[in-house]
Design an enzyme around this catalytic site. Structure first.
Site, PDB file in Angstrom:
ATOM      1  CG  ASN A   1      69.311  45.483  78.079  1.00  0.00           C
ATOM      2  OD1 ASN A   1      68.925  44.811  78.915  1.00  0.00           O
ATOM      3  ND2 ASN A   1      69.353  45.352  76.914  1.00  0.00           N
ATOM      4  CG  ASP A   2      69.922  51.864  77.578  1.00  0.00           C
ATOM      5  OD1 ASP A   2      71.193  51.907  77.724  1.00  0.00           O
ATOM      6  OD2 ASP A   2      69.509  51.583  76.192  1.00  0.00           O
TER       7      ASP A   2
ATOM      8  NE  ARG B   1      68.569  45.596  71.182  1.00  0.00           N
ATOM      9  CZ  ARG B   1      68.399  44.573  72.132  1.00  0.00           C
ATOM     10  NH1 ARG B   1      68.245  43.425  71.593  1.00  0.00           N
ATOM     11  NH2 ARG B   1      68.481  44.890  73.452  1.00  0.00           N
TER      12      ARG B   1
ATOM     13  NE  ARG C   1      73.532  48.199  77.352  1.00  0.00           N
ATOM     14  CZ  ARG C   1      72.392  48.270  76.443  1.00  0.00           C
ATOM     15  NH1 ARG C   1      71.593  49.291  76.392  1.00  0.00           N
ATOM     16  NH2 ARG C   1      72.445  47.423  75.640  1.00  0.00           N
TER      17      ARG C   1
ATOM     18  CB  CYS D   1      61.878  44.664  74.938  1.00  0.00           C
ATOM     19  SG  CYS D   1      62.370  46.542  75.043  1.00  0.00           S
TER      20      CYS D   1
ATOM     21  CG  HIS E   1      82.336  39.119  62.260  1.00  0.00           C
ATOM     22  ND1 HIS E   1      83.709  39.536  61.970  1.00  0.00           N
ATOM     23  CD2 HIS E   1      81.555  40.271  61.992  1.00  0.00           C
ATOM     24  CE1 HIS E   1      83.451  40.513  61.343  1.00  0.00           C
ATOM     25  NE2 HIS E   1      82.247  41.069  61.198  1.00  0.00           N
TER      26      HIS E   1
ATOM     27  CD  GLU F   1      65.971  52.494  75.922  1.00  0.00           C
ATOM     28  OE1 GLU F   1      66.559  51.613  75.304  1.00  0.00           O
ATOM     29  OE2 GLU F   1      65.532  53.460  74.936  1.00  0.00           O
TER      30      GLU F   1
ATOM     31  NE  ARG G   1      65.754  49.816  69.594  1.00  0.00           N
ATOM     32  CZ  ARG G   1      66.741  49.489  70.657  1.00  0.00           C
ATOM     33  NH1 ARG G   1      66.409  49.674  71.839  1.00  0.00           N
ATOM     34  NH2 ARG G   1      67.747  49.106  70.134  1.00  0.00           N
TER      35      ARG G   1
END
Ligand code: PEP
Ligand code: MG
Length: 582
Positions: free
Chosen positions: A456-457, A298, A467, A504, A191, A433, A334
């Site tokens: 990232n992956d 995403r 990660r 990305c 949040h 990935e 995606r």
């Protein structure tokens, strides 16, 4: 001076005196009630719940008006907690049976609920625990507990440091009083992160020990772009960050000018520079920053922000509004990427020992075809309203792509039968990935319409380093030669097959890596919206020749530290004032 690395949640640099928010604890009185007083105490409790409920509903309305319905919905969870019959009946029972004051009873019950939620992994549950504590604080205040300090009482612009910040507190905060946020808990999608981004306040979350390291009133720095918080900075660090803050301001001032300039190297090699989108609130930022499109939408956040599966209609409306707003610029949607650290209990994702190696991304969609089909129907319906592409996450080989394509074809056929309007051509791409997709890239490139590298992956799986694990984060090295060689392999295979290759992951948005990535041959970048101007500035200031030379040099090195030294040297020479060698 204490420097903490956390998660970059909302970009920009904030510098100023610290204000520590201590959500713990509203003081309540213990002691035993007289039997004849328990009924009145129960009534007092019911009244406190009713009044708290009214307050939260009012707050919800205020947020809906000022920031949007999507954010207001965050408070629905609190309304649900407040109106939870179990918590109410348990509290009433403790008042009656144990003859305890309402505040004491309610605090005990909600504290136990929050502690149980703390034990479950995952951002969703962390968010719920914060909601429970926020509700507890509110109700206790109504029961006469001494209210913990509220952010709305701030009189001086401050850097707000907290364990975590409940959305209700953030909503009450005056924009001009917040120089930045630094929190112990929270993730990129917590949040705090979402609301800070929406209000343009720099924020770093997940710092673990921010509240311990901070000192009330002392100077601190929040670098929300790089995910760093610095407490009691030494004079040089302070001066360096003041310069950085200046640079951000200059960049922001140049934004409109930069916005309309195309992204290309100094010698004219065009680079497509898109933005990543997680929640619709990011759309204005994407448009403002002049992104060439959305390179990664995403969609899972759309699923995770609710308690049940979104209908086809709800998804269609969301996808359509984004595709329409961006049109004619492309939007790469995606498909659902749940699993790993993103899960929703209603999806029935199993509890796994190794969730990152488990039912993630496309694997989930292929096993839960009905959910996949609904999403694809919504996406194809939205395709009539702009320039849309589809990308599949967590692909390990050709079979994944073929099975996904088969389902896509069936969905399209059905929609055609129903006479639904769709775009003529919706390209289908795969995310690279996993090492498996790198090694399969020649075959994948024959059948995919485009590929996008999710670093990232890819870094996580290539280097076998979680990660999200802070304890080994120094091994998570984007400049590891293995990672650079993997990227190069993908780029070359894509070029041989004549399909676009993009990137990305977060690596794409890190200014330090921009020139190397251009030099490796990447022509499409998708980054966090607020990083678009900075990456564009960097790309525009070097030639492709220089970038290639740098990348070639890096490719000849065998250790991450050698690569880092070369990149640091190049960047601090080429961009003095922006990069100071690390
Ligand atoms: C990635 O893995 O680089 C990526 C972009 O996907 P996510 O961060 O959502 O896993
Ligand atoms: Mg990924």
């Amino acid at each position: 001076m204490t420097t903490l690395q956390g998660i970059a949640a909302s970009p920009g640099i904030g510098i100023g005196p610290v204000h520590i928010v201590d959500p713990e604890e509203t003081e309540v009185q213990d002691g035993d009630l007289r039997v004849q007083d328990t009924a009145a105490e129960q009534e007092r409790f019911r009244k406190a719940i009713r009044e708290s409920s009214v307050e939260v509903r009012e707050l919800r309305e205020k947020i809906a008006l000022e920031t949007g319905e999507e954010q207001a919905r965050i408070l629905d969870a609190q309304i649900e907690i407040l109106e939870d019959p179990e918590a109410t009946s348990q509290t009433l029972a403790v008042i009656e049976r144990e003859r305890k004051p309402a505040a004491f009873a309610y605090r005990r019950i909600l504290t136990a609920v929050a502690a149980r939620l703390d034990e479950v992994d995952g951002e969703y549950y962390r968010g719920r625990a914060i909601d429970v504590r926020d509700v507890r604080r509110r109700v206790l205040a109504h029961l006469g507990g001494i209210r913990a300090h509220s952010l709305s009482d701030l009189t001086e612009p401050s850097l707000i440091v907290a364990n975590d910040l409940p959305p209700s507190e953030m909503a009450l905060l005056q924009r001009s009083m917040a120089l930045g946020f630094a929190t112990d808990l929270g993730g990129r999608t917590s949040h705090t992160a979402i609301m800070a981004r929406a209000r343009g306040i720099p924020a770093v979350v997940g710092l673990k020990s921010a509240t311990e390291s901070a000192q009330q009133g002392a100077i601190a720095i929040v670098d929300g772009t790089r995910g760093v918080a610095i407490f009691n900075p030494d004079p040089e660090t302070l001066a360096e960050h003041e310069r950085k803050r200046e640079r951000y301001r200059e960049l922001a001032a140049k934004l409109t000018e930069l916005k309309d300039q195309r992204c290309a190297t100094a010698d004219g090699r065009p680079i497509w520079l898109g933005a990543n989108l997680e929640v619709p609130e990011e759309l204005p930022g994407i448009l403002e920053n002049g992104a060439d499109g959305i390179g990664l939408y995403r969609t899972e956040f759309f699923y995770l922000a609710r308690k049940q599966l979104p209908t086809e209609e709800a998804q269609f409306n969301a996808y359509r509004s984004i595709v329409e707003a961006m049109s004619p610029k492309p939007v790469i949607i995606r498909t659902l990427d749940v699993g790993g650290d993103k899960f929703a209990s209603y999806l029935g994702t199993p509890i796994e020992k190794n969730p990152f190696l488990g039912m993630r991304g496309l694997r989930f969609s292929l096993r839960r075809e009905e959910i996949f089909r609904t999403q694809l129907r919504a996406i194809f319906r939205a395709s009539a309203y702009g320039n849309l592409r589809i990308m599949f996450p967590m692909v390990i080989g050709l079979e994944d792509l073929r099975r996904a394509r088969e389902i896509v074809e069936r969905v399209k056929l059905q929609l055609r039968k129903e006479g639904v309007a769709m775009a003529q051509n919706v390209p289908l791409g795969v995310m690279v990935e996993t090492p498996a997709s790198v090694f399969s890239i020649d075959w994948l490139s024959q059948e995919a319409d485009f590929v996008s590298i999710g670093t990232n992956d890819l870094i996580q799986y290539t280097l076998a380093v979680d990660r999200g694990n802070e304890a080994i984060s120094e091994i998570y090295e984007p400049l590891h030669p293995a990672v650079l060689h993997a990227i190069k392999m993908v780029v070359e295979a894509g070029h041989r097959a004549g399909i676009p290759v993009g990137i990305c992951g977060e690596m794409a948005g890190e200014p330090l890596y921009a020139v190397v990535l251009v030099g490796l041959g990447l022509e499409e970048f998708s980054v966090s919206p607020y990083l678009v101007p900075e990456i564009k500035t960097i790309i525009r200031a070097s030639t492709y020749g220089e970038a290639r030379e740098l990348a070639d040099r890096c490719m000849s090195l065998h250790t991450p530290s050698d690569v880092r030294t070369v990149v640091n040297e190049f960047m601090s020479r080429q961009y003095p004032g922006i990069f100071v060698p690390a």
